[in-house]
Design a protein around this motif. Structure first.
Motif, PDB file in Angstrom:
ATOM      1  N   ARG A 105       2.004   1.882  -3.425  1.00 45.42           N
ATOM      2  CA  ARG A 105       0.890   2.207  -4.308  1.00 45.42           C
ATOM      3  C   ARG A 105       0.497   3.663  -4.136  1.00 45.42           C
ATOM      4  NH1 ARG A 105      -3.874  -1.339  -3.051  1.00 45.42           N
ATOM      5  NH2 ARG A 105      -2.287  -2.468  -1.946  1.00 45.42           N
ATOM      6  N   LEU A 106       0.470   4.128  -2.910  1.00 48.15           N
ATOM      7  CA  LEU A 106       0.112   5.518  -2.643  1.00 48.15           C
ATOM      8  C   LEU A 106       1.149   6.454  -3.258  1.00 48.15           C
ATOM      9  CD1 LEU A 106      -1.921   7.375  -1.257  1.00 48.15           C
ATOM     10  CD2 LEU A 106      -0.494   7.293   0.767  1.00 48.15           C
TER      11      LEU A 106
ATOM     12  N   VAL B 276     -11.904   1.841  -3.489  1.00 47.40           N
ATOM     13  CA  VAL B 276     -11.058   2.859  -4.122  1.00 47.40           C
ATOM     14  C   VAL B 276      -9.947   3.289  -3.174  1.00 47.40           C
ATOM     15  CG1 VAL B 276     -11.020   5.235  -4.973  1.00 47.40           C
ATOM     16  CG2 VAL B 276     -12.802   3.699  -5.719  1.00 47.40           C
TER      17      VAL B 276
ATOM     18  N   LYS C 218     -10.244   0.174 -12.553  1.00 47.93           N
ATOM     19  CA  LYS C 218     -10.363  -0.478 -11.246  1.00 47.93           C
ATOM     20  C   LYS C 218     -11.738  -0.194 -10.661  1.00 47.93           C
ATOM     21  CE  LYS C 218      -9.578  -2.320  -7.273  1.00 47.93           C
ATOM     22  NZ  LYS C 218      -9.553  -3.771  -7.102  1.00 47.93           N
TER      23      LYS C 218
ATOM     24  N   PRO D  66       0.799  -1.232   0.000  1.00 44.06           N
ATOM     25  CA  PRO D  66       0.000   0.000   0.000  1.00 44.06           C
ATOM     26  C   PRO D  66       0.830   1.280   0.000  1.00 44.06           C
ATOM     27  CG  PRO D  66      -0.820  -1.511   1.651  1.00 44.06           C
ATOM     28  CD  PRO D  66       0.391  -2.149   1.074  1.00 44.06           C
ATOM     29  N   GLY D  67       1.933   1.301   0.726  1.00 42.01           N
ATOM     30  CA  GLY D  67       2.745   2.520   0.776  1.00 42.01           C
ATOM     31  C   GLY D  67       3.271   2.876  -0.600  1.00 42.01           C
TER      32      GLY D  67
ATOM     33  N   ARG E  99     -14.661   2.297  -0.215  1.00 41.71           N
ATOM     34  CA  ARG E  99     -13.688   1.460   0.501  1.00 41.71           C
ATOM     35  C   ARG E  99     -12.687   0.851  -0.470  1.00 41.71           C
ATOM     36  NH1 ARG E  99     -16.303  -3.649   2.313  1.00 41.71           N
ATOM     37  NH2 ARG E  99     -16.084  -3.854   0.083  1.00 41.71           N
TER      38      ARG E  99
ATOM     39  N   TRP F  70       0.536   6.624  -7.003  1.00 34.91           N
ATOM     40  CA  TRP F  70      -0.582   7.467  -7.409  1.00 34.91           C
ATOM     41  C   TRP F  70      -0.301   8.940  -7.155  1.00 34.91           C
ATOM     42  CZ3 TRP F  70      -3.646   6.122 -10.924  1.00 34.91           C
ATOM     43  CH2 TRP F  70      -4.041   4.795 -11.064  1.00 34.91           C
TER      44      TRP F  70
ATOM     45  N   GLU G  62      -8.582   1.535  -0.876  1.00 38.49           N
ATOM     46  CA  GLU G  62      -7.603   0.454  -0.804  1.00 38.49           C
ATOM     47  C   GLU G  62      -6.702   0.480  -2.023  1.00 38.49           C
ATOM     48  OE1 GLU G  62      -6.856  -1.597   1.575  1.00 38.49           O
ATOM     49  OE2 GLU G  62      -5.457  -2.848   0.439  1.00 38.49           O
ATOM     50  N   PHE G  63      -7.307   0.701  -3.193  1.00 37.94           N
ATOM     51  CA  PHE G  63      -6.525   0.680  -4.432  1.00 37.94           C
ATOM     52  C   PHE G  63      -5.537   1.844  -4.489  1.00 37.94           C
ATOM     53  CE2 PHE G  63      -5.368  -0.619  -8.500  1.00 37.94           C
ATOM     54  CZ  PHE G  63      -5.453   0.404  -9.416  1.00 37.94           C
ATOM     55  N   ILE G  64      -5.939   2.994  -3.957  1.00 41.46           N
ATOM     56  CA  ILE G  64      -5.049   4.156  -3.975  1.00 41.46           C
ATOM     57  C   ILE G  64      -3.897   3.956  -3.005  1.00 41.46           C
ATOM     58  CG2 ILE G  64      -4.944   6.578  -3.274  1.00 41.46           C
ATOM     59  CD1 ILE G  64      -6.062   6.325  -5.979  1.00 41.46           C
ATOM     60  N   GLY G  65      -4.141   3.182  -1.957  1.00 43.27           N
ATOM     61  CA  GLY G  65      -3.070   2.949  -0.989  1.00 43.27           C
ATOM     62  C   GLY G  65      -3.305   3.643   0.338  1.00 43.27           C
ATOM     63  N   ILE G  66      -4.478   4.256   0.495  1.00 44.93           N
ATOM     64  CA  ILE G  66      -4.796   4.861   1.794  1.00 44.93           C
ATOM     65  C   ILE G  66      -5.207   3.772   2.769  1.00 44.93           C
ATOM     66  CG2 ILE G  66      -6.357   6.454   2.974  1.00 44.93           C
ATOM     67  CD1 ILE G  66      -6.475   8.050   0.385  1.00 44.93           C
TER      68      ILE G  66
ATOM     69  N   VAL H  35     -14.605  -2.794  -9.490  1.00 42.80           N
ATOM     70  CA  VAL H  35     -15.260  -2.757  -8.174  1.00 42.80           C
ATOM     71  C   VAL H  35     -16.773  -2.819  -8.340  1.00 42.80           C
ATOM     72  CG1 VAL H  35     -15.742  -1.193  -6.239  1.00 42.80           C
ATOM     73  CG2 VAL H  35     -13.397  -1.572  -6.975  1.00 42.80           C
TER      74      VAL H  35
ATOM     75  N   PRO I 244      -1.309   8.689   5.952  1.00 44.20           N
ATOM     76  CA  PRO I 244      -0.202   9.207   5.135  1.00 44.20           C
ATOM     77  C   PRO I 244      -0.501  10.579   4.546  1.00 44.20           C
ATOM     78  CG  PRO I 244      -1.346   7.439   3.994  1.00 44.20           C
ATOM     79  CD  PRO I 244      -1.915   7.481   5.353  1.00 44.20           C
ATOM     80  N   LEU I 245      -1.771  11.012   4.635  1.00 46.94           N
ATOM     81  CA  LEU I 245      -2.134  12.307   4.056  1.00 46.94           C
ATOM     82  C   LEU I 245      -2.159  13.408   5.094  1.00 46.94           C
ATOM     83  CD1 LEU I 245      -5.004  11.185   1.676  1.00 46.94           C
ATOM     84  CD2 LEU I 245      -2.641  11.620   1.110  1.00 46.94           C
TER      85      LEU I 245
END
Lengths: 136, 262, 165
Positions: B146-147, C99, B229, B143-144, C97, B150, C101-105, B233, C141-142
């Motif tokens: 991936r963030l 989205v 994506k 996740p880190g 939820r 983006w 997860e996919f973004i990485g938040i 979903v 992280p934001l």
């Protein structure tokens, strides 16, 4: 005449020269589409390009020169306006010398127009007080 | 030239206008032809010159109620029109679709699920396949990372609004991206990632994967990956794909029944 | 909003935003308060008339502003004061939820719970559990603007091919 057509043209805003299509619907300019395949912009535009149709029909646009005398401002012909500007510039240059006036040109003008302003400043008036909004 | 022949047959009879393309200086630009200028219609449709024709149809129909139009559509254009009709924005009764199949090269680079409309007038049908390669690659990252991926893409956004302006499914008169409470005016890059996530969640149940957004982005932000994506979903939770069925409405546009939520 | 800088037993001090619907979950929270039930103080709540009015934009904006976790609480399915408002809540929640997860938040920063007006204890338990879950995930992280961190400038540079060689 077609009810809806697109006119390929170049964005007027900056020196990049992105291609765009002006959408003409019912005889009026209604929008902009990016010009796909254009060698400079390749179907992409910045915010200025995307909104450049908005100013064309804006009620805030000047339709003719306006001269303010005291508190009153009135529309005048182009000849009268140019005459006034040229006369006053000449008067100031005669009274205070060439370096008392300055010239500013713009990225919205063509390269040729910017060159002419340079000639006017340097060769005709005799000053190098000239600048450009992009500091050209 | 099959589409042009068909257009010539129906102009002035079944339809009042044909929305197609006019050759101009090496390009092909959108134009509404009538009986007088139909012969100037382009017969070829280069892959690099795709425009949001469904948006133009929507605006034409809104300003000229009852007008009968024909329009050249690829697979994605037809999906957009189907979805727009369900949202009350387009009237398919008064629309004749002139179907154009995308060629093999375009189908491969574009990577959408169906690179042809339901009825093809011109072009050879080529089977496509939804390209989820980038989606899967990103899902494999922690996740880190991936963030970071983006945000590093979003950070170069110049807020041209091209993605929104060119999207066939974006027609809101008041857009959330212009709302000062959500996205500050005058900031570049815009607030990250909320600017792009607002579009992403709005694409749920709407995006037909035409790819015009990514083509319009001057930066090359991988928007299609993000919206694909979102499409996955929506399909996994609601078994819904925008643009497939003319009857089944997006589950995010109706309250639905209890079965949907249990 | 201000945040205590010191750590909390080695874990980050997290802030959670709870959207509570007026008829059920807010009343449930009220009941928890009246009954003097103990739960962590990390939650700020916002009362809405129906959980179905919660826009995805609000949730995303909350994360943008540095909130570490968002809780959406509404009436049980079938009990919504507006009949079907919570159907929309449930559907939207699933999209947001996934989205996030996919973004990485992270999907564990968002939770949806049905809490009725009589479920004061359940509300307190949800808050305890969710606070623990968000503490596990750590500070968002934001919390600070990502692009202002010099370390991330390099990532932006590498992300895009140079226009000129």
């Amino acid at each position: 005449m077609s009810d809806y057509r697109t006119v390929p043209t170049i964005c007027p805003y900056c020196g990049t020269g992105c291609g765009m299509l002006l959408e003409v619907f019912g005889g009026e300019l209604t929008g902009v589409l990016p010009w796909k395949g254009h060698p400079v912009s390749d179907g992409k535009l910045c915010i200025k390009g995307w909104t450049s149709h908005e100013f064309v029909g804006s009620p805030g646009r000047l339709a003719s020169p306006i001269i303010r005398r005291g508190d009153a401002a009135g529309e005048v012909s182009t000849d009268e306006a140019i005459g006034l500007v040229a006369g006053e510039l000449k008067r100031v240059v005669d009274e205070h010398g060439p370096d008392s006036v300055g010239f500013i040109c713009s990225a919205k003008c063509t390269n040729e127009e910017n060159y002419l302003v340079g000639k006017l400043a340097r060769a005709v008036v005799g000053t190098n007080n000239i600048d450009h909004c992009a500091r050209l | 030239m099959a589409i042009k022949d068909r257009a010539r047959d129906i102009i002035g009879k079944e339809v009042d206008g044909v929305l197609a393309f006019r050759p101009e200086g090496g390009s092909h630009v959108p134009h509404l032809f009538n009986a007088d200028d139909i012969d100037q219609m382009a017969g070829e449709y280069p892959a690099g010159e795709r425009y949001p024709v469904s948006s133009i149809v929507r605006r034409l129909q809104a300003a000229r109620p009852g007008v009968r139009l024909a329009v050249v559509v690829r697979g994605c254009d037809e999906r957009a029109l189907i979805e727009l009709e369900k949202q009350g924005q387009v009237d398919m009764e008064h629309l004749v679709l002139l179907g154009l199949a995308c060629d093999g090269e375009l189908a491969g680079t574009c990577g959408c699920a169906q690179p042809y409309p339901s009825e093809v007038v011109q072009g050879e049908k080529v089977e496509g396949g939804l390209d989820l390669g980038m989606v899967e690659k990103l899902e494999g990252l922690p996740p880190g990372e991936r963030l970071d991926y983006w945000l590093s893409r979003f950070a170069a956004c110049v807020k041209c609004f091209g993605c929104r302006n060119v999207c066939p499914l974006c027609y809101c008169k008041e857009c959330a991206l212009d709302e000062p409470g959500l996205v500050d005016h005058g900031e570049q890059p815009p607030l990250l990632p909320v600017f792009h996530l607002i579009r992403a969640v709005d694409m749920a149940g709407r995006c037909v994967d035409c790819g015009l957004c990514e083509e319009a982005c001057p930066i090359g932000i991988p928007l299609r990956t993000l919206y694909r994506k979102v499409g996955e979903v929506v399909e996994s939770h609601f078994e819904y794909r925008p643009g497939r069925s003319p009857d089944k409405k997006s589950p995010l546009s109706v309250l639905g029944t209890e079965e949907d939520v249990t | 909003m201000s945040r205590k800088p010191e750590n909390n037993n080695g874990k980050d001090e997290v802030k959670i935003l709870a959207f509570l619907c007026n008829w059920c979950s807010y009343a449930g929270a009220d009941l928890a308060g009246v009954s003097r039930l103990q739960y962590p103080p990390n939650v700020v709540d916002i009362r809405v008339m129906c959980s179905g009015t919660i826009s995805p934009y609000h949730v995303l904006k909350a994360f943008q502003m540095g909130i570490d976790g968002v809780l959406i609480a509404g009436c049980h399915i079938g009990d919504c004061h507006y009949i079907k408002g919570n159907y929309m809540t449930y559907k939207r929640f699933q999209v947001i939820r996934d989205v996030l997860e996919f973004i990485g938040i992270g999907e564990d920063r968002l939770r949806l719970e049905w809490v009725s007006a009589a479920e004061g204890e359940k509300f307190a338990e949800v808050i305890r559990e969710f606070t623990g879950q968000v503490e596990q995930a750590g500070a968002s992280p934001l919390r600070t603007r990502w692009e202002e961190n010099p370390a991330n400038r390099e990532r932006i540079r590498k992300a895009f091919k140079p226009l000129l060689p």
